[in-house]
Design an enzyme around this catalytic site. Structure first.
Site, short mmCIF file in Angstrom:
data_model
loop_
_atom_site.label_atom_id
_atom_site.label_comp_id
_atom_site.label_asym_id
_atom_site.label_seq_id
_atom_site.Cartn_x
_atom_site.Cartn_y
_atom_site.Cartn_z
N SER A 84 0.86 -1.19 0.00
CA SER A 84 0.00 0.00 0.00
C SER A 84 0.89 1.23 0.00
O SER A 84 2.04 1.19 0.47
CB SER A 84 -0.89 0.01 1.25
N TYR A 102 -1.59 -0.91 10.23
CA TYR A 102 -1.73 -1.28 8.82
C TYR A 102 -0.52 -0.83 8.02
O TYR A 102 0.07 -1.60 7.25
CB TYR A 102 -3.00 -0.64 8.27
N LYS A 136 2.22 -3.26 6.11
CA LYS A 136 2.45 -3.17 4.66
C LYS A 136 3.90 -2.83 4.35
O LYS A 136 4.45 -3.25 3.33
CB LYS A 136 1.51 -2.14 4.04
#
Length: 282
Positions: free
Chosen positions: A151, A164, A168
């Site tokens: 991401s 998150y 990533k």
């Protein structure tokens, strides 16, 4: 002729996270149309029926596989299906991952349970699925290609979404290390880092605002799942046989401007002010 150029005819490609109606479903469709037999993996039989069933109904070589890739049992189910599929194992696309809106919060509020769940969902699932496919390719003495979804949040900062973003970023590190270890076996390992993309998952917290998109993104619009799938297909195919260990940003130039943060460092793409207030509270 195009299928021969892409080099996917007669090859089996596993797409982990194929049933969400977004990037995974788009990759499944595109790889199958390029000649691959695609094992479309999702832990939700309902999602497979809704999003993957129509592809099989078109006559595409798509095999729905209901399995949870975050577990050893699920991975075993996927690999068993790969062994029975028509063709030779070639590729894996790790799309499974993401984060629920409830995981957005200040770093000081993140607890161990949330942190570990995000790492399981976004890093462990990718790594152990990749490990299984790489081991099978090595045993068969075959080259192959593994592509995972990182991401833009893993390539820069991720305010109010540290779990998150860090998971990533770790996925990118794992990609680079596996690429080195597997290079002499002819197994390439790469990643794609999407920017803001119009998917069902992103729609849970991102609203529509064309003016804001034009300000924040160099190309002036959000990406489509098919545009992420195109980059993934390139990395799967024989068009990229000398590329490994790379993470390609597919973000329309969002990273070039990096102007999507508001004065309080929350992303301008958030759907509503109540959500913004909830994630920034102490």
């Amino acid at each position: 002729m195009q299928n021969d150029f892409l080099g996917l005819d007669g090859r089996v490609v596993i797409v982990s996270g194929a049933g969400g109606g977004g990037i995974g479903t788009a990759v499944t469709a595109m790889a199958a149309r390029a000649g691959a037999t695609v094992l479309a993996v999702s832990r939700s039989p309902e999602n497979l029926e809704r999003h993957v069933g129509p592809l099989a109904a078109e006559g595409l070589a798509v095999v729905p596989v209901a399995a949870d890739a975050s577990t050893d049992e699920g991975i075993a189910t996927v690999m068993d299906a790969a062994g029975k599929a028509d063709g030779e194992l070639h590729g894996l696309v790790n799309v499974a991952g993401g984060a629920a809106p409830a995981t957005w919060m200040r770093s000081t509020r993140v607890n161990r349970e949330d942190w570990r769940a995000l790492f399981t969902q976004n890093l462990e699932t990718m790594f152990f699925m990749s490990r299984a496919v790489a081991a099978e390719l090595k045993e068969q003495g075959r080259p192959g290609s593994i592509v995972s979804i990182s991401s833009i949040s893993g390539m820069n900062t991720a305010p109010y979404h540290i779990g998150y973003g860090t998971a990533k970023a770790a996925l990118v590190a794992a990609t680079r290390t596996m690429a080195v270890e597997l290079a002499l076996d002819g197994i390439r390992v790469n990643a794609v880092a999407p920017g803001v993309t119009e998917t069902p998952a992103s729609g849970t917290y991102v609203d529509q605002d064309a003016d804001r998109d034009r300000r924040a993104i160099a190309m002036g619009r959000r990406g489509r799942p098919e545009e992420q799938a195109g980059a993934i297909l390139f990395l799967l195919s024989d068009l990229s046989t000398y590329i490994t260990g790379q993470t390609i940003l597919v973000d329309g130039g969002l990273n070039l401007k990096w102007s999507h943060l508001a004065a309080d460092n929350t992303t301008l793409f958030l759907k509503d002010e109540s959500f913004r207030a909830a994630i920034t509270r102490e």
